[in-house]
Design a protein around this motif. Structure first.
Motif, mmCIF file in Angstrom:
data_model
loop_
_atom_site.group_PDB
_atom_site.id
_atom_site.type_symbol
_atom_site.label_atom_id
_atom_site.label_comp_id
_atom_site.label_asym_id
_atom_site.label_seq_id
_atom_site.Cartn_x
_atom_site.Cartn_y
_atom_site.Cartn_z
ATOM 1 N N THR B 41 0.829 -1.206 0.000
ATOM 2 C CA THR B 41 0.000 0.000 0.000
ATOM 3 C C THR B 41 0.858 1.249 0.000
ATOM 4 O O THR B 41 0.520 2.242 -0.646
ATOM 5 N N ASP B 81 -7.667 0.473 -0.865
ATOM 6 C CA ASP B 81 -8.153 -0.774 -0.280
ATOM 7 C C ASP B 81 -9.432 -0.605 0.517
ATOM 8 O O ASP B 81 -10.281 -1.483 0.524
ATOM 9 N N ASP B 157 -5.581 -1.392 -5.230
ATOM 10 C CA ASP B 157 -5.030 -1.873 -3.973
ATOM 11 C C ASP B 157 -6.000 -2.876 -3.380
ATOM 12 O O ASP B 157 -7.048 -2.509 -2.881
#
Lengths: 797, 254
Positions: B41, B81, B157
């Motif tokens: 990330t 994410d 992500d």
């Protein structure tokens, strides 16, 4: 079901109460610690590893929080005392007056005697009891409204969903919730404890017993508030639609604020009578409601009566609570969460939406349209931005002088209306434009995915808020234009000044918001660093001072400085923007015009202070004193600036010796500019002398002259040319930068010498531009100072 | 297309990403694998200009992601994410806003938003406030926002994390279709079967360093116990179980 295994039994109800309360208190303690440590603005950009977990908080956080609480208690205790004394004076004096008037004809004299009878400790008169009950009830309602209005009603309490999965029966959970809320209501504690303690003391209890009695009375009142709050947010939440709940929440927060002002107004002597009317309007049966019973309990003649009243109050409260819990159980019988409490607009309404959107065609910017949409939907935000400033500022007026004061706005001095208008607008900007980054919330990442610089997005937001904030000055100042008998230049001038200040301060607010916000902070409260808030308030105060300035050109100067500061801060904020979401990186520290402007303001202040000290020591203040104050102010400011830059590791400072400079050329440029400026200065001085306008005073001595020629240029050039001109030049073309920096330079000098100093500023700026080294403007300044001071020394006044 | 040049990110003493050098060609579907906390990330955030590299740089289409962020975003679509959206905006309004911010006219933005809603099957929930969406719907909305301007590069992500099997399959099909059309896709994930099926090349990141890179077949060949027909999972577990002192891109293939 098997019997529970040995050693594991369902906890009893009191133990549940204790566990839940303890959980809540622990959370509150952690919260206080976080807020305390972050309110010092400690930036998290030191090299701490990111995955070390929450660091052990220093004890300063909770201690600071505790200190604040104690301070608040003290203040409120004082106010409670004052309120009760005022109530006594108002209520008992009236009673005494009327009774005396009935008895004898010499009303005036008797009235006088009673008027100044001080409040004695002991049992209260029935009227005072009633008024005090009214005050207690008012505070109860205020606490209730504020607690409901402060939280998101439309979303369920964060832990209810989770607690329901533990082995607790529903009634026990509800009772536990009531108990927990009674003991952890910070607002209730602060509202009730001071009043109850003071009440106990005034009723004749010894000083050591009063706090105990105060606590004994605070608890049932907090319990009542907790009951009310639970009824609304557990019971009502399932009955009403989310949008209605949000409306209710907004209404409660406004009512809470209004009620708070009413209660606060009681503590001021000459205040308007609205608070008094509110608390004396209580019907007489209210003395038998819990607040009334508690007041009577404290004020009872002896201990047994007191206990009797207290017991009756508790009995009533427990009865209400039982009824409330039963009702809540009934509400929750189908489950803790409503089935999909969604905001879905119906299909029919969906068709109406495109047409409404057409009305927004006027606004071209997508960012501004989105901001307006959010403003319309988020009731809390709406109330906070549009309504609250009016309530607060209006409340100040009402509290202190009654509604008639508002009419006085327009008939009084023009500066009053203008500064009130600007004050409201600036307050509104503080609540809205200052929060621009925080309002993005967790969705800030979305702005980073657009092919637009964040700066341009913020600029559009600043525009929107400037326009919205202009509503208030318009509403306040336009009626004045119509209502005033004579419309003079002063009113129009200050009105324009107030209007001009709004966009300037919108820019300042958004720029400061970039520094003040910490988008990575988890806790909502700590998202704004308070010191930038105070800085904004300070700068707004500065502008208000400008509105009130006696001479029109002083107001103009301040407005100009404010505008320059806005541009400078914006430049500094733009440097910061690419690093917002990064916890460790920060922009390379560079000098900027903002630093220079702050240094210039400090220079001004130091100069005034030193001149004042000199005048105090040797009243015969003349050229010598002025010179000394300049040199001193320059030295202090230069020293501080150097210190700050050294500490922050700033690079690319304005330099005297530049690597590729050509020394002879530098000296030549400096000398030429110096001669030009000096000639202009000489010409100005001789004109003044011819017109006999030269200020009298002792001529400066040799050592002072030396200081003026050597030291002053050193310090002042660094600030005004190096910092201010250099910073402005980064984002402006030559001519505006030269004019602006020369204007700032001229402003900080005494009025008599503004014109030649402005010219000097222009010459030195050109010298710096040509040679890129500070040596040239220093030489220019030295030559000018030498000529001007020499003239003053040689030629008698 | 995407060029990592010695990219590093340091938090004090801790190296989140260290000396990452990699090139992703145009049209590749590159999978970035790694255990939790490996630095995936962080790398992606540096690509988006959200984080600032401590050293090195990353270029997309020849443009520096930090210095020329706004220019880079023209060609890039991003899905974080955990996508968080504005509280009081509906799904359709968010899509419209995103399209307008990418430079489309109001009418065009409206049309694109409608198209995206249909494509991602969000029409039923378009009127709902985004804050009330489930995780799967939020990811769908996020993916729609990333694709609405038809970018050349897509950075995702953990796109499959939290999706049900059908939604997960839909996303994978979509990614495959996009890659076939020439879009460069950089996906970070810890789901190895998806990486094996979908990605043309994968890289394994471990403790901030690139431990292995190559096609899935090449990585499987790096298994110490060669001869064993191991799965990508075995290779992954072996590569990422090496001690911290054992640094360096072991047998990394260009």
């Amino acid at each position: 079901m098997n019997a529970p295994s040995a050693g594991r039994m369902t906890p009893s109800a009191p133990r549940m109460f204790w566990l839940l309360t303890r959980l809540r208190l622990r959370r509150l303690y952690n919260l206080l610690g976080v807020v305390g440590s972050l309110s010092f603005g400690r930036k998290k950009k030191d090299g701490s590893p990111s995955r070390s977990g929450t660091a052990k908080k220093a004890l300063t956080g909770p201690i600071l929080g505790l200190l604040m609480v104690v301070l608040m208690m003290f203040t409120f205790g004082n106010m409670a005392f004052q309120s009760l004394v005022n109530l006594h004076d108002q209520v008992d004096e009236e009673q005494a007056l009327t009774s005396q008037a009935e008895e004898a004809g010499e009303t005036a004299q008797a009235g006088e005697k009673h008027r100044w009878k001080a409040m004695e400790r002991g049992p209260f008169s029935p009227q005072l009891l009633q008024a005090t009950t009214g005050l207690a009830t008012l505070l109860l309602l205020v606490t209730l409204c504020n607690e409901i209005g402060a939280r998101e009603l439309a979303k369920p309490e964060w832990d209810m969903e989770w607690l329901v999965t533990l082995p607790i029966a529903m009634p026990t959970l509800l009772w536990a919730r009531l108990v927990e809320r009674t003991f952890t209501s910070a607002f209730g504690l602060i509202a009730f404890l001071p009043l109850c303690t003071v009440l106990a003391w005034l009723s004749g209890s010894p000083w050591w017993l009063s706090p105990v009695l105060g606590v004994a009375m605070t608890l049932p009142l907090c319990a009542l508030a907790a009951l009310g709050r639970s009824l609304v947010d557990i019971g009502l939440r399932l009955k009403l639609a989310p949008s209605k709940l949000r409306n209710l929440q907004a209404l409660m927060s406004v009512l809470g604020m209004v009620g708070m002002y009413l209660a606060l107004s009681l503590s001021s002597r000459g205040g308007a009578q609205y608070g008094l009317h509110a608390v004396t309007a209580l019907p007489s049966w209210a003395l038998w409601a819990p607040p009334g019973l508690l007041v009577r309990a404290l004020n009872a003649a002896d201990g047994w009566h007191g206990l009797l009243f207290m017991g009756a109050a508790w009995a009533q409260i427990l009865l209400f609570a039982a009824l409330g819990v039963a009702w809540m159980r009934h509400q929750l019988r189908h489950g803790v969460l409503a089935g999909g409490a969604r905001e879905t607009v119906g299909r029919a309404a969906a068709a109406r939406l495109p047409r409404a959107a057409g009305a927004a065609r006027l606004i071209k910017s997508a960012v501004q349209r989105r901001e307006l949409l959010l403003l319309a939907r988020d009731r809390n935000f709406l109330i906070q931005t549009l309504l609250l400033p009016v309530v607060i500022v209006g409340g100040q007026f009402v509290m202190n002088s009654g509604f008639s004061a508002i009419a006085g706005l327009w008939t009084g001095p023009p500066a009053l209306a203008a500064s009130a208008a600007f004050g409201v607008a600036s307050y509104m900007l503080m609540l809205s434009a200052f929060q621009t980054l925080n309002n993005e919330g967790g969705a800030l990442w979305l702005l980073y995915t657009f092919p637009r610089s964040i700066g341009s997005v913020l600029k559009e937001k600043a525009q929107l808020w400037a326009v919205l904030a202009l509503i208030y000055p318009l509403m306040i100042l336009l009626p004045g234009v119509l209502l005033r008998d004579q419309l003079d230049g002063s009113y129009i001038g200050r009105t324009l000044l107030a209007f001009a200040g709004v966009p300037i301060y919108a820019v300042i607010a958004v720029a400061l918001a970039v520094f003040a916000s910490d988008p990575l902070a988890q806790e909502q409260r700590s998202r704004v660093r308070p010191r930038y808030l105070y800085l904004f308030m300070l700068l707004s105060g500065f502008y208000v001072y400008g509105i009130w300035a006696a001479q029109w050109w002083q107001s103009l100067e301040i407005a100009l400085l404010a505008a320059l500061l806005a541009m400078a801060l914006w430049q500094k904020a733009s440097d910061q923007l690419p690093f917002l979401l990064d916890p460790v990186a920060a922009p390379p520290a560079r000098t900027s015009a903002a630093d220079g402007l702050i240094a210039a303001m400090m220079f001004l202040v130091c100069q005034v202070v030193i001149a004042g000290i000199w005048r105090a020591i040797s009243p015969q203040m003349g050229g010598a004193g002025l010179l000394a104050s300049f040199v001193g102010a320059g030295a202090i400011t230069y020293g501080l600036a150097r210190l700050v830059y050294w500490r922050t590791g700033t690079r690319m400072l304005p330099r005297v010796l530049v690597a590729d400079a050509n020394p002879p050329a530098t000296w030549r440029i400096g000398a030429v500019a110096g001669v030009v400026a000096a000639l202009a200065g000489l010409g100005y001085l001789s004109i003044l002398r011819h017109l006999e306008l030269l200020p009298a005073g002792q001529a400066p001595g040799w050592w002072l002259a030396g200081l003026g020629v050597i030291a002053a240029p050193l310090f002042e050039e660094f600030i005004f040319r190096g910092l201010i001109f250099g910073g402005l030049r980064r984002s402006m073309r030559l001519l505006p930068a030269v004019t602006a920096s020369a204007a700032v330079f001229a402003i900080v000098h005494p009025p008599a010498s503004i014109i030649p100093v402005f010219f000097l500023g222009v010459c030195t700026a050109m010298a710096y531009e040509r040679s890129r080294s500070l040596a040239a403007p220093m030489l220019t300044h030295a030559v000018y100072n030498a000529v001007v001071i020499g003239y003053q020394m040689v030629v008698p006044a | 297309m995407i060029d990592f040049q010695n990219l590093s990110k340091r938090y004090g003493e801790f190296d989140a990403v260290s000396h990452l050098s990699l090139t992703v060609e145009r049209g590749e579907l590159f999978g970035c694998l790694g255990p939790n906390g490996a630095g995936k990330t962080t790398t992606i955030r540096m690509m988006m200009g959200i984080l600032v590299p401590s050293a090195g740089k990353v270029l997309i289409g020849g443009l520096d992601c930090h210095a020329q962020r706004a220019e880079v975003q023209r060609h890039v679509g991003y899905l974080p994410d955990t996508p968080i959206f504005y509280d009081y905006l509906r799904g359709r309004e968010i899509l419209q806003f995103v399209a307008e911010m990418h430079g489309f006219s109001r009418r065009e933005a409206l049309a694109r938003a409608d198209r995206m809603l249909d494509e991602f099957d969000l029409r039923d929930d378009a009127q709902e406030y985004a804050v009330n969406y489930s995780l799967g719907m939020k990811k769908k909305l996020g993916l729609a926002c990333a694709l609405i301007h038809e970018p050349e590069v897509l950075i995702l992500d953990e796109p499959i994390n939290g999706l049900d099997p059908r939604a997960s399959r839909d996303v994978q099909e979509r990614l495959r279709a996009l890659a076939a059309k020439g879009c460069t896709i950089f996906v970070s994930t810890h789901l190895l079967d998806m990486a094996e099926r979908l990605c043309s090349r994968t890289g394994i990141i471990h403790k901030g360093r690139l431990a292995a890179v190559g096609t899935p077949a090449q990585i499987k060949q790096q298994l110490a116990t060669s001869g064993q027909d191991g799965s990508l999972e075995d290779a992954f577990l072996q590569i990422t179980s090496q001690q911290a002192g054992d640094q360096g891109a072991q047998g990394a293939l260009p």
